[in-house]
Scaffold this motif. Structure first.
Motif, PDB file in Angstrom:
ATOM      1  N   LEU A   1      60.981  75.115 -28.303  1.00 14.19           N
ATOM      2  CA  LEU A   1      60.688  74.620 -26.957  1.00 14.19           C
ATOM      3  C   LEU A   1      61.410  73.301 -26.670  1.00 14.19           C
ATOM      4  N   GLN A   2      61.378  72.393 -27.619  1.00 14.97           N
ATOM      5  CA  GLN A   2      62.006  71.103 -27.351  1.00 14.97           C
ATOM      6  C   GLN A   2      63.532  71.214 -27.327  1.00 14.97           C
ATOM      7  N   ARG A   3      64.106  72.125 -28.086  1.00 13.13           N
ATOM      8  CA  ARG A   3      65.551  72.306 -28.035  1.00 13.13           C
ATOM      9  C   ARG A   3      65.984  72.924 -26.708  1.00 13.13           C
TER      10      ARG A   3
ATOM     11  N   TRP B   1      66.429  61.457 -28.667  1.00 15.84           N
ATOM     12  CA  TRP B   1      65.598  62.615 -28.993  1.00 15.84           C
ATOM     13  C   TRP B   1      66.415  63.648 -29.781  1.00 15.84           C
TER      14      TRP B   1
ATOM     15  N   LEU C   1      57.350  74.794 -31.462  1.00 16.86           N
ATOM     16  CA  LEU C   1      57.623  73.506 -30.830  1.00 16.86           C
ATOM     17  C   LEU C   1      59.098  73.132 -30.944  1.00 16.86           C
ATOM     18  N   ASP C   2      59.723  73.462 -32.061  1.00 18.77           N
ATOM     19  CA  ASP C   2      61.131  73.157 -32.238  1.00 18.77           C
ATOM     20  C   ASP C   2      61.979  73.924 -31.222  1.00 18.77           C
TER      21      ASP C   2
ATOM     22  N   ALA D   1      64.333  72.587 -23.902  1.00 24.09           N
ATOM     23  CA  ALA D   1      64.133  71.525 -22.910  1.00 24.09           C
ATOM     24  C   ALA D   1      65.254  70.488 -22.973  1.00 24.09           C
ATOM     25  N   LEU D   2      65.659  70.132 -24.168  1.00 21.50           N
ATOM     26  CA  LEU D   2      66.735  69.146 -24.311  1.00 21.50           C
ATOM     27  C   LEU D   2      68.064  69.658 -23.766  1.00 21.50           C
TER      28      LEU D   2
END
Length: 651
Positions: free
Chosen positions: A436-438, A473, A433-434, A440-441
């Motif tokens: 993926l969100q990085r 975020w 998850l870390d 995406a950000l």
């Protein structure tokens, strides 16, 4: 090469780089997004890696007697060739280690990002292209030495400041402001001479003709030889050779400093920036093309010189200069020129789409944590180059280039799928998850940055709101200190019994270099990081090897499982820590100067002190678990202890 009287700024008729425009709100949104992208890609981890070395150098300057016996200082320190600790020490004295590190880091980041923006606006005519260049530099793979070094580090070192100063200096020379560039380079040289030399060479290549360059190089070599014959260090090292015993230690302990150990993986690592620079060198604007050609010619020459003069001829000065560090300029320039390279590719034929795929994949690889070897993006970059080449030449060349491009693209696709699978199979869901969100950000923040920087576009209300959301975020992800590092950078006390038992003693603390240096303010007997001076000081190299040869018998976490790792291998790679008190006694007898051992292993047959520091201390004194074993995380109070043993009780 440019004539000395010429500027290498925009050619006549080329539009000047205008102000980004859009007012205060636009500038604030762009700045907010840049900071958010930086926080996502370089979260705060505390004083890790080389930041420890520069911080302890500042402490040593404040209290030289306290750290004089430390292995890192006992035989000499690189600190003598730089003013960095002289500037850092007053800040540490005023604020303490943790706050001083954080302040120095924030100041370094501000200078670095400001310098990057100035450089981007110098070589790109439009604000949106400059913003895209800034995004590429921040988000793409920054590594220029496999597994060791990258630009824009997330901890305090003079390299961060030298890189920032280099941005300003290169921009100044591109605009014909020679005096400003010279002053900036002098400041950078005082901070970190080794890192500044490649930038100095690049500025000279951009500024002078070949004949002038050769004359300057000859004059510089003559000056170095004159200082060497006068016996002035470090110039005298040009008359010295590294002996076989010393070189053998350096080869094992600091392998990243030797070109022969990493040149083949580096060739793959540099494929993407070389393709980017190559496209711009052939088709870019005069300023962009000159910069691309300069780094493409200079950086391989520096690597070749470093290898030939240092590792073949074993010249001590050239080994110490590590001219191969100039590769940071090639990596930086390749990433910075990505927008120009993309714009130069034709819309037809597929080369632009393949290059865009290389950019996106490279961005993802930088977040995957496997970016030391960006296989997939290198494949897509080569596919793009082959596809572009297929637009020219004869029929056979055209066919071969098309086939090569298709093959590279197919292999790159498979490699990227494998990289994604490797991330997806991580044992912890939070890790996936870390990542993926990085990713995406970075994609979202980058798109907003380019939109905000576009000239003639109304900033509106939605874009600032989205930018603020991205920033919030990113801020939630900015602090990535482990519980251990939070303890070290915090104010929680070390067990008073441990403090009393180690005061004035010679201490080996397993994996606890930071406890000794920064919390107890005393020297450390041994750690892998203390080998950092082995390349420069023979005594450090030989003594570090002597201590390692004995301490490795304890099989502690300071020693590696594999024989070719940065740290020496354990005597028994299948075991984690000592299992019997007899092992401790053997080490204490072999090292009569050693007083105290602080280990993770809890041995009931030996009297010792125990301390639970408030974070998990990994278990020891047992066989190494299989590689495919999954750690079990159970919430609750911290587990494990540090255990203090006195050699006087064991000899």
């Amino acid at each position: 090469m440019a004539h000395p009287a010429q500027s290498i700024g925009p050619a006549r008729g080329e539009p000047p780089a205008p102000d980004m425009g859009g007012g205060v709100v636009r500038a604030a949104v762009c700045a907010l997004l840049v900071v958010a992208l930086w926080a996502v890609t370089r979260p705060y981890e505390g004083y890790v890696h080389d930041a420890q070395l520069y911080l302890v150098q500042a402490l040593h300057r404040l209290e030289p007697a306290r750290y004089a016996a430390d292995l890192f200082f006992a035989y000499g320190s690189q600190d003598g060739y730089s003013v960095s600790s002289a500037l850092y020490a007053p800040l540490v004295a005023a604020l303490g280690e943790s706050r001083a590190h954080l302040v120095a880091l924030v100041v370094g980041y501000a200078l670095w990002l400001s310098g990057l923006w100035v450089l981007a606006r110098t070589i790109f005519a439009s604000g949106s292209a400059a913003a895209a260049a800034v995004l590429a530099v921040i988000a793409l793979v920054p590594i220029y030495n496999p597994g060791a070094l990258h630009y824009g580090e997330s901890s305090v070192s003079p390299r961060l400041y030298v890189e920032a100063t280099s941005f300003f200096a290169i921009a100044a020379i591109c605009l014909g402001r020679n005096l400003a560039a010279g002053v900036l380079l002098v400041c950078a040289f005082a901070l970190h001479p080794i890192m500044t030399l490649p930038t100095l060479a690049l500025v000279a290549v951009l500024r002078f003709r070949l004949t002038v360059l050769l004359a300057v190089a000859a004059a510089g070599l003559g000056a170095v030889l004159a200082l060497a014959f006068a016996g002035i260090d470090p110039f005298v090292r040009i008359l010295q050779r590294m002996d076989a015993e010393w070189f053998g230690v350096v080869q094992v302990r600091t392998p990243a400093a030797l070109v022969q150990n990493w040149i083949l993986p580096a060739c793959l690592l540099l494929v993407f920036p070389v393709v980017s620079c190559g496209l711009v060198a052939l088709r870019g604007t005069p300023m962009q093309a000159r910069l691309a050609r300069a780094v493409l010619l200079l950086c391989p020459a520096l690597v070749l010189t470093s290898w030939l003069a240092g590792e073949v001829l074993m010249n001590l000065l050239f080994l110490n200069l590590q001219l191969w560090r100039g590769l940071w300029l090639l990596t930086l320039a390749g990433n910075c020129l990505v927008p120009a390279a993309y714009a130069l590719l034709p819309r037809e034929g597929g080369s632009r789409g393949l290059f865009l795929a290389a950019v996106v994949v490279n961005l993802c690889e930088a977040r995957f944590g496997i970016a030391v070897m960006p296989f997939a993006s290198a494949g897509f970059a080569l596919a793009s180059a082959c596809t572009l080449a297929a637009t020219g030449g004869g029929r056979w060349f055209h066919s071969a280039a098309r086939i090569g491009g298709s093959a590279f693209a197919a292999v790159a696709t498979l490699l990227f799928l494998g990289e994604v699978a490797a991330v997806a199979l991580q044992p912890r869901l939070l890790t996936v998850l870390d990542v993926l969100q990085r990713v995406a950000l970075v994609l979202a923040g980058g798109a907003l940055l380019v939109l905000a920087a576009r000239r003639g576009r109304q900033i509106g209300v939605v874009l600032p709101v989205l930018a603020l959301g991205v920033a919030v975020w990113a801020g939630l992800l900015a602090d990535q200190r482990t519980n251990r590092m939070a303890f070290l950078t915090g104010a929680a006390p070390v067990d008073p019994a441990f403090v009393a038992a180690t005061e004035g003693k010679t201490v080996y603390w397993e994996g606890g270099l930071e406890f000794l240096w920064f919390r107890l303010r005393q020297p450390s007997y041994f750690s892998c990081y203390q080998a950092a001076g082995s390349m420069f000081f023979r005594g450090t190299a030989i003594e570090h090897a002597r201590r390692a040869a004995v301490l490795r018998r304890l099989n502690t976490s300071d020693f590696a499982l594999e024989p070719d790792a940065f740290c020496p291998q354990r005597a028994d790679p299948l075991f984690e820590g000592p299992a019997r008190g007899a092992q401790l006694a053997d080490v204490c007898r072999a090292l009569p100067e050693l007083d105290v051992l602080v280990l993770r292993a809890d041995l009931p047959d030996v009297p010792h002190l125990r301390w639970q520091p408030g974070f998990d201390v990994p278990a020891s004194g047992m066989p190494v678990p299989p590689k495919d074993a999954r750690p079990v995380y159970v919430p609750g109070k911290p587990r494990g202890f540090y255990n203090l043993y006195r050699c006087a009780d064991l000899r």
